[in-house]
Design a protein around this motif. Sequence first.
Motif, PDB file in Angstrom:
ATOM      1  N   GLN A  77       0.973  -0.984  -0.051  1.00  0.00           N
ATOM      2  CA  GLN A  77       0.413  -0.244  -0.158  1.00  0.00           C
ATOM      3  C   GLN A  77       1.052   1.537  -0.071  1.00  0.00           C
ATOM      4  O   GLN A  77       1.732   1.604   1.108  1.00  0.00           O
ATOM      5  CB  GLN A  77      -0.964  -0.124   0.834  1.00  0.00           C
ATOM      6  CG  GLN A  77      -1.273   1.701   1.737  1.00  0.00           C
ATOM      7  CD  GLN A  77      -3.142   1.382   0.329  1.00  0.00           C
ATOM      8  OE1 GLN A  77      -2.674   0.444  -0.515  1.00  0.00           O
ATOM      9  NE2 GLN A  77      -3.206   2.347   0.128  1.00  0.00           N
ATOM     10  N   ASP A  78       0.946   2.054  -1.178  1.00  0.00           N
ATOM     11  CA  ASP A  78       1.917   3.667  -1.122  1.00  0.00           C
ATOM     12  C   ASP A  78       1.216   5.124  -0.731  1.00  0.00           C
ATOM     13  O   ASP A  78       1.108   5.992  -1.102  1.00  0.00           O
ATOM     14  CB  ASP A  78       1.727   2.906  -2.678  1.00  0.00           C
ATOM     15  CG  ASP A  78       1.714   3.802  -3.656  1.00  0.00           C
ATOM     16  OD1 ASP A  78       0.584   3.058  -3.413  1.00  0.00           O
ATOM     17  OD2 ASP A  78       1.760   3.573  -4.394  1.00  0.00           O
ATOM     18  N   ARG A  79      -0.444   4.174  -0.488  1.00  0.00           N
ATOM     19  CA  ARG A  79      -1.506   5.718   0.278  1.00  0.00           C
ATOM     20  C   ARG A  79      -1.473   5.195   1.552  1.00  0.00           C
ATOM     21  O   ARG A  79      -2.003   4.197   2.032  1.00  0.00           O
ATOM     22  CB  ARG A  79      -2.324   5.295  -0.190  1.00  0.00           C
ATOM     23  CG  ARG A  79      -1.859   5.924  -1.771  1.00  0.00           C
ATOM     24  CD  ARG A  79      -3.650   5.649  -3.370  1.00  0.00           C
ATOM     25  NE  ARG A  79      -2.709   5.851  -4.574  1.00  0.00           N
ATOM     26  CZ  ARG A  79      -3.541   5.377  -5.815  1.00  0.00           C
ATOM     27  NH1 ARG A  79      -5.084   5.624  -5.456  1.00  0.00           N
ATOM     28  NH2 ARG A  79      -2.915   5.711  -6.987  1.00  0.00           N
ATOM     29  N   PRO A  80      -1.790   6.841   1.976  1.00  0.00           N
ATOM     30  CA  PRO A  80      -1.964   6.720   3.233  1.00  0.00           C
ATOM     31  C   PRO A  80      -3.953   5.755   3.874  1.00  0.00           C
ATOM     32  O   PRO A  80      -4.806   5.839   2.666  1.00  0.00           O
ATOM     33  CB  PRO A  80      -2.511   8.274   3.847  1.00  0.00           C
ATOM     34  CG  PRO A  80      -2.059   8.816   2.990  1.00  0.00           C
ATOM     35  CD  PRO A  80      -1.569   8.112   1.952  1.00  0.00           C
ATOM     36  N   VAL A  96       3.955  -3.123  10.476  1.00  0.00           N
ATOM     37  CA  VAL A  96       4.265  -2.627   9.359  1.00  0.00           C
ATOM     38  C   VAL A  96       5.600  -4.014   9.447  1.00  0.00           C
ATOM     39  O   VAL A  96       5.940  -4.044  10.293  1.00  0.00           O
ATOM     40  CB  VAL A  96       4.465  -1.410   9.503  1.00  0.00           C
ATOM     41  CG1 VAL A  96       5.792  -1.155   8.042  1.00  0.00           C
ATOM     42  CG2 VAL A  96       3.793  -0.492   8.907  1.00  0.00           C
ATOM     43  N   LEU A  97       5.721  -4.504   8.620  1.00  0.00           N
ATOM     44  CA  LEU A  97       7.065  -5.420   7.884  1.00  0.00           C
ATOM     45  C   LEU A  97       7.862  -4.307   7.411  1.00  0.00           C
ATOM     46  O   LEU A  97       7.857  -3.633   5.584  1.00  0.00           O
ATOM     47  CB  LEU A  97       6.491  -6.367   7.426  1.00  0.00           C
ATOM     48  CG  LEU A  97       5.441  -7.391   8.125  1.00  0.00           C
ATOM     49  CD1 LEU A  97       5.201  -8.914   7.185  1.00  0.00           C
ATOM     50  CD2 LEU A  97       5.816  -7.631   9.217  1.00  0.00           C
ATOM     51  N   SER A 139      10.388   4.516  -1.227  1.00  0.00           N
ATOM     52  CA  SER A 139      10.387   6.004  -0.089  1.00  0.00           C
ATOM     53  C   SER A 139       8.911   6.462   0.381  1.00  0.00           C
ATOM     54  O   SER A 139       8.271   6.559   1.360  1.00  0.00           O
ATOM     55  CB  SER A 139      10.970   7.257  -0.803  1.00  0.00           C
ATOM     56  OG  SER A 139      12.700   6.930  -1.144  1.00  0.00           O
ATOM     57  N   GLN A 140       7.940   6.326  -1.122  1.00  0.00           N
ATOM     58  CA  GLN A 140       6.355   6.824  -1.241  1.00  0.00           C
ATOM     59  C   GLN A 140       5.787   5.539  -0.774  1.00  0.00           C
ATOM     60  O   GLN A 140       4.747   5.640   0.540  1.00  0.00           O
ATOM     61  CB  GLN A 140       5.972   6.083  -3.178  1.00  0.00           C
ATOM     62  CG  GLN A 140       4.392   6.727  -2.838  1.00  0.00           C
ATOM     63  CD  GLN A 140       3.912   6.832  -4.830  1.00  0.00           C
ATOM     64  OE1 GLN A 140       5.133   6.132  -5.131  1.00  0.00           O
ATOM     65  NE2 GLN A 140       3.120   6.710  -5.193  1.00  0.00           N
ATOM     66  N   TRP A 141       6.583   4.157  -0.383  1.00  0.00           N
ATOM     67  CA  TRP A 141       6.249   3.330   0.785  1.00  0.00           C
ATOM     68  C   TRP A 141       6.291   3.616   1.744  1.00  0.00           C
ATOM     69  O   TRP A 141       5.401   3.147   3.023  1.00  0.00           O
ATOM     70  CB  TRP A 141       6.239   1.728   0.327  1.00  0.00           C
ATOM     71  CG  TRP A 141       5.604   0.399   1.094  1.00  0.00           C
ATOM     72  CD1 TRP A 141       4.292   0.079   1.036  1.00  0.00           C
ATOM     73  CD2 TRP A 141       6.531   0.547   2.486  1.00  0.00           C
ATOM     74  NE1 TRP A 141       4.223  -0.748   1.627  1.00  0.00           N
ATOM     75  CE2 TRP A 141       5.447  -0.515   3.269  1.00  0.00           C
ATOM     76  CE3 TRP A 141       7.532   0.595   3.378  1.00  0.00           C
ATOM     77  CZ2 TRP A 141       5.973  -1.279   4.696  1.00  0.00           C
ATOM     78  CZ3 TRP A 141       8.037  -0.007   4.107  1.00  0.00           C
ATOM     79  CH2 TRP A 141       6.845  -0.959   4.883  1.00  0.00           C
ATOM     80  N   ARG A 142       7.254   3.735   2.412  1.00  0.00           N
ATOM     81  CA  ARG A 142       7.662   4.701   4.112  1.00  0.00           C
ATOM     82  C   ARG A 142       6.713   5.847   4.227  1.00  0.00           C
ATOM     83  O   ARG A 142       6.197   5.654   5.482  1.00  0.00           O
ATOM     84  CB  ARG A 142       8.787   4.654   3.857  1.00  0.00           C
ATOM     85  CG  ARG A 142       9.090   3.527   4.449  1.00  0.00           C
ATOM     86  CD  ARG A 142      10.788   4.063   4.562  1.00  0.00           C
ATOM     87  NE  ARG A 142      11.633   2.774   6.153  1.00  0.00           N
ATOM     88  CZ  ARG A 142      12.263   2.797   7.136  1.00  0.00           C
ATOM     89  NH1 ARG A 142      12.939   4.157   6.421  1.00  0.00           N
ATOM     90  NH2 ARG A 142      12.541   2.128   7.554  1.00  0.00           N
ATOM     91  N   SER A 147       1.932   5.998  11.696  1.00  0.00           N
ATOM     92  CA  SER A 147       1.750   5.369  12.881  1.00  0.00           C
ATOM     93  C   SER A 147       1.527   3.745  12.822  1.00  0.00           C
ATOM     94  O   SER A 147       0.250   3.493  13.299  1.00  0.00           O
ATOM     95  CB  SER A 147       0.509   6.629  12.764  1.00  0.00           C
ATOM     96  OG  SER A 147       0.842   7.820  13.698  1.00  0.00           O
ATOM     97  N   PRO A 148       2.449   2.930  12.771  1.00  0.00           N
ATOM     98  CA  PRO A 148       2.287   1.376  13.026  1.00  0.00           C
ATOM     99  C   PRO A 148       2.049   1.317  14.393  1.00  0.00           C
ATOM    100  O   PRO A 148       2.352   1.730  15.481  1.00  0.00           O
ATOM    101  CB  PRO A 148       3.605   0.957  12.284  1.00  0.00           C
ATOM    102  CG  PRO A 148       4.518   1.801  12.628  1.00  0.00           C
ATOM    103  CD  PRO A 148       3.936   3.242  12.340  1.00  0.00           C
ATOM    104  N   ASP A 149       0.758   0.595  14.865  1.00  0.00           N
ATOM    105  CA  ASP A 149       0.926  -0.358  15.734  1.00  0.00           C
ATOM    106  C   ASP A 149       1.914  -1.150  16.321  1.00  0.00           C
ATOM    107  O   ASP A 149       2.532  -1.541  17.541  1.00  0.00           O
ATOM    108  CB  ASP A 149      -0.613  -0.406  16.414  1.00  0.00           C
ATOM    109  CG  ASP A 149      -1.517  -0.069  16.113  1.00  0.00           C
ATOM    110  OD1 ASP A 149      -2.119   0.500  17.108  1.00  0.00           O
ATOM    111  OD2 ASP A 149      -1.855   0.023  14.988  1.00  0.00           O
ATOM    112  N   LEU A 150       2.253  -1.682  15.404  1.00  0.00           N
ATOM    113  CA  LEU A 150       3.257  -2.893  15.285  1.00  0.00           C
ATOM    114  C   LEU A 150       4.219  -2.344  14.271  1.00  0.00           C
ATOM    115  O   LEU A 150       3.974  -2.332  13.229  1.00  0.00           O
ATOM    116  CB  LEU A 150       3.334  -4.081  16.048  1.00  0.00           C
ATOM    117  CG  LEU A 150       3.929  -5.177  15.532  1.00  0.00           C
ATOM    118  CD1 LEU A 150       4.624  -5.150  16.557  1.00  0.00           C
ATOM    119  CD2 LEU A 150       3.391  -6.170  16.000  1.00  0.00           C
TER     120      LEU A 150
END
Length: 175
Positions: A77-80, A96-97, A139-142, A147-150
């Motif tokens: 997923q590359d979008r919020p 997020v892995l 970079s776009q993915w990142r 705010s990942p929970d894990l």
Amino acid sequence: VVTSPLRDVTRAATYRTTSLLGLPFHDVDRLVEHHAGRSIEQLLSEEGEEAYREVEATCLASALGQRPWGLVGLADQDRPLPERGGGSSPDFTLVVLDFELANLYWRIQATARQRESSRWHPLFEGLPQSIDELRPFWSQWRRAQLSPDLEIDADSLSVAEISDRLQSWLQEAER
């Protein structure tokens, strides 16, 4: 929702975790193909990336609304993601892995050698020829992973090790 820039790792770790915990598994890539009635590659070649991302967003929203809840494998997923828990939006947890850029590059290369294929991602023809060529995608993915929970540093982990960490975290959260 489990996401990473490596589709196969996301799918395998999420599927393994749901299988071992007895949870439903919602694979957004497979949902997209079902919804579109064709492969992701066909959808992209016939209608383009924007159409693919629209179908992906529709399938993600559907998966987030499923009950009983389970794990959603969301590949790259590359979008919020949708806002969490606001009004009609479902609440969800984001896992997020994470892969550092250089490690991601080398994992893509190794996977391609194992498969004897240059197709590592439906949006890209061939393999990245350098780390710099992969940088815009990464970079776009990142930027989309707010705010990942894990966050699991997956650089040196196998699918089984990623799954074990995810299982432990889910079981702790349940208590």
